[in-house]
Design an enzyme around this catalytic site. Structure first.
Site, PDB file in Angstrom:
ATOM      1  N   VAL A 108       0.840  -1.211   0.000  1.00  0.00           N
ATOM      2  CA  VAL A 108       0.000   0.000   0.000  1.00  0.00           C
ATOM      3  C   VAL A 108       0.869   1.253   0.000  1.00  0.00           C
ATOM      4  CG1 VAL A 108      -1.962  -1.156   1.076  1.00  0.00           C
ATOM      5  CG2 VAL A 108      -0.205  -0.124   2.553  1.00  0.00           C
ATOM      6  N   ASP A 109       2.207   1.047  -0.145  1.00  0.00           N
ATOM      7  CA  ASP A 109       3.091   2.220  -0.208  1.00  0.00           C
ATOM      8  C   ASP A 109       3.227   2.658  -1.669  1.00  0.00           C
ATOM      9  OD1 ASP A 109       5.747  -0.122   0.289  1.00  0.00           O
ATOM     10  OD2 ASP A 109       5.370   0.939  -1.589  1.00  0.00           O
ATOM     11  N   HIS A 124      -4.164  -4.344  -3.086  1.00  0.00           N
ATOM     12  CA  HIS A 124      -4.671  -4.112  -1.735  1.00  0.00           C
ATOM     13  C   HIS A 124      -4.784  -2.633  -1.411  1.00  0.00           C
ATOM     14  CE1 HIS A 124      -3.066  -8.397  -0.670  1.00  0.00           C
ATOM     15  NE2 HIS A 124      -4.187  -8.442  -1.356  1.00  0.00           N
ATOM     16  N   CYS A 132     -14.179   8.471   2.060  1.00  0.00           N
ATOM     17  CA  CYS A 132     -15.222   8.455   3.088  1.00  0.00           C
ATOM     18  C   CYS A 132     -15.705   7.022   3.315  1.00  0.00           C
ATOM     19  CB  CYS A 132     -16.402   9.332   2.654  1.00  0.00           C
ATOM     20  SG  CYS A 132     -17.769   9.255   3.812  1.00  0.00           S
ATOM     21  N   CYS A 135     -19.766   7.431   2.067  1.00  0.00           N
ATOM     22  CA  CYS A 135     -20.180   7.705   0.670  1.00  0.00           C
ATOM     23  C   CYS A 135     -19.028   7.509  -0.311  1.00  0.00           C
ATOM     24  CB  CYS A 135     -20.708   9.137   0.582  1.00  0.00           C
ATOM     25  SG  CYS A 135     -19.422  10.387   0.686  1.00  0.00           S
ATOM     26  N   GLY A 200       9.575 -10.755  -2.470  1.00  0.00           N
ATOM     27  CA  GLY A 200       9.281 -10.262  -1.120  1.00  0.00           C
ATOM     28  C   GLY A 200       7.880 -10.516  -0.636  1.00  0.00           C
ATOM     29  N   ASN A 226      13.531 -13.947  -2.329  1.00  0.00           N
ATOM     30  CA  ASN A 226      13.109 -13.868  -0.935  1.00  0.00           C
ATOM     31  C   ASN A 226      14.232 -14.464  -0.096  1.00  0.00           C
ATOM     32  OD1 ASN A 226      11.815 -14.237   1.607  1.00  0.00           O
ATOM     33  ND2 ASN A 226       9.840 -14.364   0.588  1.00  0.00           N
ATOM     34  N   PRO A 227      14.640 -13.787   1.007  1.00  0.00           N
ATOM     35  CA  PRO A 227      15.719 -14.375   1.819  1.00  0.00           C
ATOM     36  C   PRO A 227      15.320 -15.732   2.422  1.00  0.00           C
ATOM     37  CG  PRO A 227      15.249 -12.113   2.519  1.00  0.00           C
ATOM     38  CD  PRO A 227      14.192 -12.516   1.555  1.00  0.00           C
ATOM     39  N   ALA A 244      16.159  -8.621  -1.938  1.00  0.00           N
ATOM     40  CA  ALA A 244      15.861  -8.150  -3.298  1.00  0.00           C
ATOM     41  C   ALA A 244      16.716  -6.947  -3.675  1.00  0.00           C
ATOM     42  CB  ALA A 244      14.377  -7.777  -3.385  1.00  0.00           C
TER      43      ALA A 244
END
Ligand code: BV8
Ligand code: ZN
Length: 259
Positions: A108-109, A124, A132, A135, A200, A226-227, A244
């Protein structure tokens, strides 16, 4: 002195150079080297501090909007102070190397966008598009840095200009349906790519976690970065176990040199 990258399999380099349509699928780990805590990593994981089901659900926001809004503003402030890392930049640079590149993120960043990746598909949602809760009218975040609530400190959410409802974060909570257009585009990219990078992600959140499996079923080469091992190790053609931020720039350099 950065750790020397492992020699990459010749097959991987050839497949990467030959790929015409590539999908990069990312999770919280791609932002880890920017200082953004991931959700599930021991010790640093945000979820260690909170129970995800206590905060990332519509019920939680209904029950305690100030706690939930405070947590997301704290996270937004962390992102605002962070910078894209070499992994974000390598993914952005990939666009110049492959004719068709699609970046699909669970994050979401906005670090992919700030590294230069255009048209990122956010499955996501995003910290930067609150709306809002009644609404759905979009809320324009003030330019000033959000108040720095200590993790868990409450902040009353702003009110909607249209109807006075409480403004909610623009993220997708557990139990909420994914945005249809984003999901359709992500499925199309996964189903149509020659090669998919999974970067990641622990692959535990559905339906997003099914995308690499869909690509594999359609015959794409799966490259995991991925580590730590994940369930995807069983499916991936290549699992690069490391951060990464080190591996992706090294992989691009090995595939295309300084060309
Ligand atoms: C839905 C936004 C239906 C909010 C997030 C039982 C089984 C299967 C599924 C379910 C189930 N019960 C419920 C479900 C569905 C549920 C789900 O999947 N639950 C899971 C927990 C079991 N899914 C949903 O609810 C979804 N909606 O199904 O709707 C529906 C249909 C119609 C109508 C109504 C409803 C919605 C899910 C979305 C939730 N929102 N985020 C927020 O950010 O607060 S999910 C959240 O987790 C983030 O988006 C995050 O991206 C995502 C996944 O986590 P990861 O990104 O993988 O991060 P994680 O910390 O787990 O892993 C990081 C990895 O990075 C690690 O592997 C680590 O090793 C690695 N790493 C660390 N450092 C590095 C690194 N890698 C590379 N380099 C490094 N340096
Ligand atoms: Zn409203």
């Amino acid at each position: 002195m950065p750790t020397p990258a492992p020699p990459f399999a010749a097959g991987l380099l050839a497949e990467l150079r030959a790929a015409r349509r590539v999908m990069v699928f990312t999770g919280a780990g791609v932002s880890a080297e920017s200082g953004i805590p991931t959700f599930r990593d021991a010790l640093t994981g945000l979820w260690q501090t909170f129970d995800p089901m206590d905060l990332a659900t519509p019920e939680a926001f209904g029950r305690d909007p100030d706690l939930v809004w405070g947590w997301y503003e704290w996270r937004r402030m962390r992102v605002r102070r962070a910078a894209p890392n070499p992994a974000h930049r390598a993914i952005a640079a990939l666009a110049a190397r492959v004719p068709g590149l699609t970046v699909v993120t669970q994050n979401v960043d906005d670090l992919h966008e700030r590294a230069g990746s255009p048209a990122v598909i956010h499955l996501h949602g995003s910290l930067h598009q609150p709306r809002c809760s009644l609404c759905a009218y979009p809320f324009a975040l003030p330019d000033a840095e959000p108040l720095e609530p200590e993790a868990g400190r409450r902040l009353a959410p702003p009110r909607c200009r249209q109807c006075g409802g409480a403004v909610r974060p623009g993220v997708l909570w557990f139990g909420e349906a994914l945005p249809a257009d984003a999901w359709r585009a992500a499925e199309a990219a996964a189903g149509g790519c020659d090669l998919l990078f999974s970067v990641g992600t622990s692959g535990v959140v559905h339906p997003a976690a099914g995308l690499p499996l869909l690509a594999a079923r359609r015959g794409a080469t799966i490259v995991q970065v991925n580590p730590h091992p994940t369930d995807l190790d069983r499916v991936a053609d290549h699992s690069l176990h490391g951060p990464a931020g080190g591996l992706l720039p090294a992989l691009l350099a090995a595939a295309w040199g300084g060309e």
